[in-house]
Design an enzyme around this catalytic site. Sequence first.
Site, mmCIF file in Angstrom:
data_model
loop_
_atom_site.group_PDB
_atom_site.id
_atom_site.type_symbol
_atom_site.label_atom_id
_atom_site.label_comp_id
_atom_site.label_asym_id
_atom_site.label_seq_id
_atom_site.Cartn_x
_atom_site.Cartn_y
_atom_site.Cartn_z
ATOM 1 N N SER A 36 0.734 -1.269 0.000
ATOM 2 C CA SER A 36 0.000 0.000 0.000
ATOM 3 C C SER A 36 0.766 1.324 0.000
ATOM 4 C CB SER A 36 -1.064 0.027 1.101
ATOM 5 O OG SER A 36 -0.517 0.356 2.331
ATOM 6 N N ILE A 37 1.767 1.529 0.868
ATOM 7 C CA ILE A 37 2.246 2.910 0.958
ATOM 8 C C ILE A 37 2.913 3.398 -0.317
ATOM 9 C CG2 ILE A 37 2.379 3.146 3.473
ATOM 10 C CD1 ILE A 37 5.363 2.579 3.218
ATOM 11 N N TYR A 38 3.456 2.462 -1.107
ATOM 12 C CA TYR A 38 4.072 2.896 -2.345
ATOM 13 C C TYR A 38 3.158 2.640 -3.551
ATOM 14 C CZ TYR A 38 8.261 3.545 0.345
ATOM 15 O OH TYR A 38 9.160 3.976 1.278
ATOM 16 N N GLY A 39 1.889 2.432 -3.300
ATOM 17 C CA GLY A 39 0.966 2.183 -4.401
ATOM 18 C C GLY A 39 1.103 0.755 -4.880
#
Lengths: 258, 415
Positions: free
Chosen positions: B337-340
């Site tokens: 999630s945090i980097y897409g």
Amino acid sequence: MATYKPQFYPGKSKVAANRKKYMDPSYKLEKLRTVSDDDIVRLMGHRVPGEAYKSVHPPLEEMGEPACPIRELVEPTPGAKAGDRIRYIQMTDSVYFTPLTPYMRAWTGHTRYRGVDIGVLSGRVPLEARERDLEKVAKELVETEIFDPARCGIRGATVHGHSLRLDENGMMFDALRRFQFDKKTGEVVYVKDQIGVPLDKPISVGKPIKEDELRKRTSEYRVEDVAFRTDKEVVSFIERLHMLRTEAGFDPNRVKGI
Amino acid sequence: MQNPAIQKMVSYVKQCVSVNLEGVEKALATGAVGGKGCVINGRSLKVDLVKSAASIADEVKKNLQVSANDDTEVKVLKGGKHLLVKVPAKRLNAGVEYTTGATSTAAALCCAIVDQFKVNIWDADLVHASVWGRYPQTMEMLGGNVASLLSVPQQNEGMGYALRNVPCAHIALITKKNAMNAAALSSILEQAAMFEMGDAIGDFERLHLMGLAYQGLNVNNLVYDIVKENAKKGTLGDVVVSTVKRAIADGIIKPLAKAPSGYVNYTTDDLSKWNAYASAGLLAGTMVTCGAARSMQHTPSVFIYFNDLVERETSLPGVDFGRVEGTGVEMAFFSHSIYGGGNPAVFAGNHIVTRHSKGFTIPCVAAAVALDAGTTIYTPEKISGTTGEVLSEVPELREPLKYVNEAAVAIKGGV
């Protein structure tokens, strides 16, 4: 074959021995403190103690599963059976003789716990699992010798601090001031959960482990104590792997008997 | 190269195309063509495509056939909502691009609709847009209703990547979420691609063939046995231990020297076979870990730490000599999630993050997607659309283990 015993980690130093010990699931981690189940739930902040587990899908029994020999074989964890959400606990470990280094968290987690998803980043290590499974794992992570109240932080966000100097009480820096050193009791208390949301009442996670004791228990190579380079066996292991990976990439058929 | 079932499967991947007739009917009725958010107000054509599926199928077949009684097939599925089209091999062999499957099907469908419903010259463009989507303004058939498993060549990362450009969501659905078959189909596509990419040649051919056999095709029941041993209580670490035990017992690896601490370095005379054993263990580790959690997101963690642990256990290189571990690091970044990025179901061997291991990671991802009980926001069903479901009608793709084994037995003249 008969003589094979899992060896976990090479090395002759005390740090290597600690690594081996923590990674070996047959070694029972020493319990150093007690934190109640409810407090573990509060510290993580995913649900209120006593609240039912939220689910991401119906229980497996209700939804039925596709025909698959592997699903028939592999027993789901209690959380997976119930359809729990996947939640996390995230740890920040100081570079000053913390019991578990980030990679050790992943290696130890994967040898000891089933169905866990662990990731190692530069300053934090999240462990994700189905919620009720996670709570059991989290309890052991916090209550045993692989946790030090002052140099391990339970931090869901704003994790920085692992590489900063310790404060006057030997505590790792925390920008959100989630934990404090209680001078009266000598204990570390959490006043905010891992995200930084204030807790209704502080939660004690016990007294920090003493410096000399920490140095005995640590799995971290560090120049002030056991420098990595002094553990010749581990260094040669790393060099060997590097050599073998490279040679194999050039021609796997030439790597024989080395 | 030798197994006729594998050759057939690779051929079917090119030949078989999924048509969403219901989608075409809706697009024509509403003027919503060319992808998300695109509607041509005032343009509409009411045609009962789903009800007329049988006659449309006949017409499409007639358009595609090269000669009578060739291997062209058009199957009506789900009461006419979908068609499974098999474009004749001759039509593909007459060209050089695998896109013939999708292009000829789309064109044949347009012709069939125009002919059957007597569409006039002013509405024919709407038929084209409802079938082909926004193409040729886009490289691919964006928003179209004809889909092949293979993406257009411009979307391949490099030469020979075509068979690697199949998202794991499709694989899981084609094999009806049977983890063994998902891994097998994925491994066949990945390792077949290695030949096209120039990887499985000369010194490296055996490495890939062994990987296909042991990881993808469950040779000697290795994957299944290791999973079984750890099915009830095993951790990823236990799977590593089972894998090493089996490799020692089968004489693949042996002790080389003892270090001062008592740690034993292992060695091998057959690194390709050790890699095959380790890759089988990696798949078993995925099945135990993702199977226990009934969740696909654990795959990158398994890639990194299975290899870390197996290397520390033996002092021999992990799967694909470090490339799976590296792939795991990247994939962990892009699937958490945090980097897409996205969940493992969107990943393929062609993906920028997972292309580095040469055929050994994606079979594990496919198996993990098959084992997921519904933990993701974007489910495999949502990602795959109708493609995976329609292509699951092809028995060789749905149950590759059965067909490849039968073909291998036939070559060997019986087991």
